[in-house]
Scaffold this active site. Structure first.
Site, PDB file in Angstrom:
ATOM      1  CD  GLU A   1       3.922  -2.800  -7.605  1.00 48.63           C
ATOM      2  OE1 GLU A   1       3.342  -2.847  -6.509  1.00 48.63           O
ATOM      3  OE2 GLU A   1       5.068  -2.345  -7.731  1.00 48.63           O
TER       4      GLU A   1
ATOM      5  N   GLY B   1      -1.858  10.715  -3.344  1.00 53.67           N
ATOM      6  CA  GLY B   1      -2.148  10.356  -4.733  1.00 53.67           C
ATOM      7  C   GLY B   1      -0.909   9.950  -5.514  1.00 53.67           C
TER       8      GLY B   1
ATOM      9  CG  LEU C   1       4.959   7.194  -2.600  1.00 54.11           C
ATOM     10  CD1 LEU C   1       5.875   8.368  -2.256  1.00 54.11           C
ATOM     11  CD2 LEU C   1       5.799   6.001  -3.054  1.00 54.11           C
TER      12      LEU C   1
ATOM     13  CB  SER D   1      -1.047   8.969   1.735  1.00 51.60           C
ATOM     14  OG  SER D   1      -1.965   8.954   0.678  1.00 51.60           O
TER      15      SER D   1
ATOM     16  CD  GLU E   1      -7.668   1.605   0.987  1.00 54.67           C
ATOM     17  OE1 GLU E   1      -8.367   1.875  -0.010  1.00 54.67           O
ATOM     18  OE2 GLU E   1      -6.769   2.358   1.406  1.00 54.67           O
TER      19      GLU E   1
ATOM     20  CG  ASP F   1      -0.465  -0.721  -0.255  1.00 49.88           C
ATOM     21  OD1 ASP F   1       0.475  -1.351  -0.755  1.00 49.88           O
ATOM     22  OD2 ASP F   1      -1.332  -0.138  -0.925  1.00 49.88           O
TER      23      ASP F   1
HETATM   24  C1  GLA Z   1      -1.986  -0.992  -4.405  1.00 55.58           C
HETATM   25  C2  GLA Z   1      -2.736  -1.945  -3.480  1.00 55.58           C
HETATM   26  C3  GLA Z   1      -1.846  -3.115  -3.032  1.00 55.58           C
HETATM   27  C4  GLA Z   1      -1.172  -3.788  -4.220  1.00 55.58           C
HETATM   28  C5  GLA Z   1      -0.545  -2.752  -5.159  1.00 55.58           C
HETATM   29  C6  GLA Z   1      -0.049  -3.359  -6.437  1.00 55.58           C
HETATM   30  O1  GLA Z   1      -0.961  -0.352  -3.723  1.00 55.58           O
HETATM   31  O2  GLA Z   1      -3.204  -1.268  -2.352  1.00 55.58           O
HETATM   32  O3  GLA Z   1      -2.602  -4.034  -2.286  1.00 55.58           O
HETATM   33  O4  GLA Z   1      -2.062  -4.619  -4.895  1.00 55.58           O
HETATM   34  O5  GLA Z   1      -1.441  -1.711  -5.502  1.00 55.58           O
HETATM   35  O6  GLA Z   1       1.007  -4.209  -6.201  1.00 55.58           O
END
Ligand code: GLA
Length: 386
Positions: A37, A127, A130, A132, A165, A177
């Site tokens: 993370e 929200g 996951l 979306s 983003e 993601d």
């Molecule tokens: C969000 C961001 C990812 C990543 C996670 C944390 O999901 O979009 O790029 O940094 O948080 O691991």
């Protein structure tokens, strides 16, 4: 709603609204991160899996430069704009910015896209952390890719999603993601090296279920706190005179950590220890070693709680309840950006229901909140049908 029902729902709404069959439909999954993370934007390692919740985007080409978009999940709300990057402005309505952002970035990159009609719907809880949003970006750009024959690879589609983003929506996210929803593989997680975008599929042992539990904590101010964490890492690289935190590992960091103020030092400690855990988790999954999985996920959660400070009390309580049920037969940790959202538990298949019952019983007692459960499967990445 199943994946097939979602596709039918979007197909018939598109035909009903725009009076023509969709030429192209793209379907992108959600993602859950098993471990790793806040390492992606530090050129580090992550281990996410695409999962079987979906966004579907149907599209038809139109003459001219007008774009009309209909969002079935927002009461059929519509947006209209023309495909000229200079005139694509931000909306106060978040869902519209993902669409406008896609056209803005594609135009900015010099791609030739004209008018079209688009219809969108999805089954990913919004929200919840996951992805979306990433799923929408990747499904949308994939549809435009086919409609206008842009020849984009999955990596390019993911990178465009990330730019939407970063530059249009205002979240300084990494690539995890978008790349996982673009490239996911059934029954597998993806070991991702965010420095060079290389991917290695890692089988999730059959004996485990992927149980996601939504804390239903509202993720207030999560975006600004997320951006703050990223800034702290950037400060660290400046102070250490390096281009990314990947230049250090836990051992070499020992020699330089005193150069950092304590509040930044612990952020870096999280990132470097998390990178190490991702690699160990890959081996633990390959060896189907439940005790190691359990320990690594436990340490990851503790590091997010103490060093990166992105968990909240309700999430910590949720992790504790699950942990008390599974012991070292599986692992549990917060997943995603933090400040609420979901917990991911890798649990022995036969315990999945018992755990849900235990959480349903004590989580509300402890926090006043009701949890939601998503028992899911690792799924393939985005695909397109015509
Ligand atoms: C969000 C961001 C990812 C990543 C996670 C944390 O999901 O979009 O790029 O940094 O948080 O691991």
């Amino acid at each position: 709603m199943t994946q097939e029902e979602l596709i039918e729902h979007v197909r018939s709404a598109h035909q009903h609204q725009f009076g023509e069959n969709a030429e192209i439909m793209s379907i992108a999954p959600a993602r859950v991160n098993l471990i790793g993370e806040h390492t992606d934007y530090n050129d580090g390692f992550v281990l996410p899996a695409a999962i079987d919740f979906y966004t579907c985007v149907a599209g038809s080409k139109e003459d001219g430069t007008n774009v009309t978009v209909m969002a079935l999940d927002y009461d059929n709300d519509q947006d209209q704009f023309v495909t000229n990057s200079k005139s694509i402005s931000k909306s106060t309505n978040l869902w519209k910015n993902f669409i406008r952002g896609a056209f803005f970035i594609l135009k900015d990159e010099g791609y030739d896209i004209g008018g079209c009609t688009l219809t969108i719907s999805g089954t990913i809880p919004k929200g919840a952390g996951l992805s979306s949003s990433a799923s929408l970006e990747v499904a949308l750009v994939s549809t435009l890719n086919e409609l206008f024959e842009l020849n984009l690879s999955k990596l390019q589609i993911a990178l465009i999603g990330q730019r939407i983003e970063n530059e249009f929506v205002g979240l300084s996210c990494g690539i995890m993601d978008q790349l996982s929803v673009a490239c996911g593989e059934e029954h597998k997680a993806l070991l991702m090296d965010c420095q060079d975008y290389s991917l290695k599929p890692v089988k999730i042992p059959h004996s485990f279920s992927l149980l996601i539990i939504n804390s239903n904590v509202k993720r207030e101010l999560a975006d600004s706190a997320y951006n703050d964490r990223r800034k702290a890492c950037e400060q660290a690289t400046e102070l250490l005179g390096i281009s990314s935190l990947r230049e250090f590992d836990l051992v070499t960091y020992e020699d330089v950590k005193e150069q950092l103020p304590p509040h930044i030092e612990k952020r870096v400690r999280h990132v470097l220890s998390e990178n190490d855990r991702v690699l160990k988790m890959t081996t633990a999954l390959e060896d189907c070693n439940a005790a190691a999985i359990s320990e690594l996920m436990k340490k990851s959660h503790a590091s997010m709680q103490d060093d990166y400070e992105i968990t909240v009390p309700a999430i910590d309580a949720l992790v504790k309840i699950v942990k008390s049920q599974i012991g070292d037969r599986g692992g549990v940790r917060m997943t995603g950006g933090g400040f609420g959202g979901c917990v991911i538990a890798l649990v022995p298949q036969k315990m999945a229901i018992t755990i849900q019952n235990a959480v349903a019983k004590s989580y509300e007692e402890k926090t006043g909140l009701k949890a939601s459960f998503y028992l899911c499967n690792a799924a393939n990445g985005v695909y397109t049908i015509s």
